[in-house]
Design a protein around this motif. Structure first.
Motif, short mmCIF file in Angstrom:
data_model
loop_
_atom_site.label_atom_id
_atom_site.label_comp_id
_atom_site.label_asym_id
_atom_site.label_seq_id
_atom_site.Cartn_x
_atom_site.Cartn_y
_atom_site.Cartn_z
N TRP A 36 0.85 -1.19 0.00
CA TRP A 36 0.00 0.00 0.00
C TRP A 36 0.89 1.25 0.00
CZ3 TRP A 36 -5.31 -0.21 -0.28
CH2 TRP A 36 -5.91 -1.45 -0.04
N PHE A 37 0.47 2.21 -0.78
CA PHE A 37 1.08 3.53 -0.82
C PHE A 37 -0.04 4.55 -0.60
CE2 PHE A 37 5.39 2.91 -2.70
CZ PHE A 37 5.33 1.54 -2.90
N ARG A 38 0.35 5.78 -0.32
CA ARG A 38 -0.66 6.83 -0.17
C ARG A 38 -0.12 8.14 -0.71
NH1 ARG A 38 -0.55 7.43 6.46
NH2 ARG A 38 1.48 8.50 6.62
N PRO A 88 -4.94 12.85 11.58
CA PRO A 88 -5.26 13.70 10.42
C PRO A 88 -4.21 13.60 9.31
CG PRO A 88 -5.76 14.86 12.43
CD PRO A 88 -5.06 13.59 12.84
N GLU A 89 -2.96 13.41 9.68
CA GLU A 89 -1.91 13.32 8.66
C GLU A 89 -1.93 12.00 7.89
OE1 GLU A 89 -1.54 14.06 11.93
OE2 GLU A 89 0.33 13.19 12.73
N ASP A 90 -2.77 11.06 8.29
CA ASP A 90 -2.93 9.83 7.52
C ASP A 90 -3.90 10.00 6.35
OD1 ASP A 90 -2.91 8.03 10.62
OD2 ASP A 90 -1.27 8.18 9.17
N ALA A 91 -4.59 11.12 6.31
CA ALA A 91 -5.55 11.36 5.23
C ALA A 91 -4.84 11.43 3.89
CB ALA A 91 -6.30 12.67 5.49
N ALA A 92 -5.35 10.67 2.94
CA ALA A 92 -4.71 10.58 1.63
C ALA A 92 -5.54 9.65 0.75
CB ALA A 92 -3.29 10.03 1.75
N VAL A 93 -5.16 9.58 -0.51
CA VAL A 93 -5.64 8.51 -1.38
C VAL A 93 -4.69 7.33 -1.19
CG1 VAL A 93 -6.13 7.77 -3.73
CG2 VAL A 93 -6.63 10.13 -3.02
N TYR A 94 -5.26 6.18 -0.89
CA TYR A 94 -4.46 4.99 -0.64
C TYR A 94 -4.53 4.08 -1.87
CZ TYR A 94 -3.62 6.09 4.22
OH TYR A 94 -3.17 6.69 5.39
N TYR A 95 -3.36 3.63 -2.30
CA TYR A 95 -3.23 2.81 -3.50
C TYR A 95 -2.70 1.43 -3.14
CZ TYR A 95 -3.56 7.24 -6.03
OH TYR A 95 -3.97 8.44 -6.54
N CYS A 96 -3.35 0.44 -3.68
CA CYS A 96 -2.85 -0.93 -3.61
C CYS A 96 -1.81 -1.12 -4.71
CB CYS A 96 -4.02 -1.88 -3.79
SG CYS A 96 -3.62 -3.63 -3.69
N GLY A 116 -3.54 -0.05 -8.15
CA GLY A 116 -4.99 0.09 -8.14
C GLY A 116 -5.37 1.53 -8.44
N GLN A 117 -6.66 1.81 -8.43
CA GLN A 117 -7.13 3.15 -8.80
C GLN A 117 -7.15 4.09 -7.61
OE1 GLN A 117 -9.15 0.75 -8.00
NE2 GLN A 117 -10.71 1.70 -6.70
N GLY A 118 -7.04 3.56 -6.41
CA GLY A 118 -6.99 4.38 -5.20
C GLY A 118 -8.32 4.49 -4.49
N THR A 119 -8.25 4.67 -3.18
CA THR A 119 -9.44 4.90 -2.37
C THR A 119 -9.12 6.00 -1.36
OG1 THR A 119 -11.13 3.83 -0.97
CG2 THR A 119 -8.86 3.09 -0.66
N GLN A 120 -10.08 6.90 -1.18
CA GLN A 120 -9.84 8.08 -0.35
C GLN A 120 -10.05 7.77 1.13
OE1 GLN A 120 -9.08 11.51 -1.35
NE2 GLN A 120 -8.70 11.59 0.86
#
Length: 125
Positions: A36-38, A88-96, A116-120
């Motif tokens: 996972w990336f963000r 709050p700093e974990d907020a991001a689009v997360y990509y598989c 992946g396409q990402g999830t917010q």
């Protein structure tokens, strides 16, 4: 070829938890290192977690270590990211992501073969 589809993102209060799921389709899923990336607005994409094909080896940056847990179920072609004590700093689009490389190497975009396409994920303070 591997297709990755994330789900499970959403809005959560600081201190809360979310579990992200990434469903994969395609051949040889169990052979890939998964991760996972963000990416937060205005920032570069960053590494969050990686797991080897067996599920026995994982890697995390210090920013999430102890709060996030990556796991996989090869029978279901699925990888998960359990996120606890969200900030709050974990907020991001997360990509598989899927890679042919080892867990320790899968820490940069250049190591990733499929995205992946990402999830917010939004964390309110």
């Amino acid at each position: 070829q591997v297709q990755l589809v994330e789900s499970g993102g959403g809005l959560v209060q600081a201190g809360g938890s979310l579990r992200l799921t990434c469903a994969a389709s395609g051949r040889s899923f169990s052979y890939y290192t998964l991760g996972w990336f963000r990416q937060a607005p205005g920032k570069e994409r960053e590494f969050v977690a990686a797991i080897d094909w067996s599920g026995g080896y994982t890697n995390y940056p210090d920013s999430v270590k102890g709060r996030f847990t990556i796991s996989r179920d090869n029978a279901k072609n699925t990888v998960y990211l359990q996120m606890n004590s969200l900030k709050p700093e974990d907020a991001a689009v997360y990509y598989c992501a899927a890679s042919f490389l080892a867990v320790a190497t899968m820490t940069a975009d250049s190591a990733v073969r499929y995205w992946g396409q990402g999830t917010q994920v939004t964390v309110s303070s």
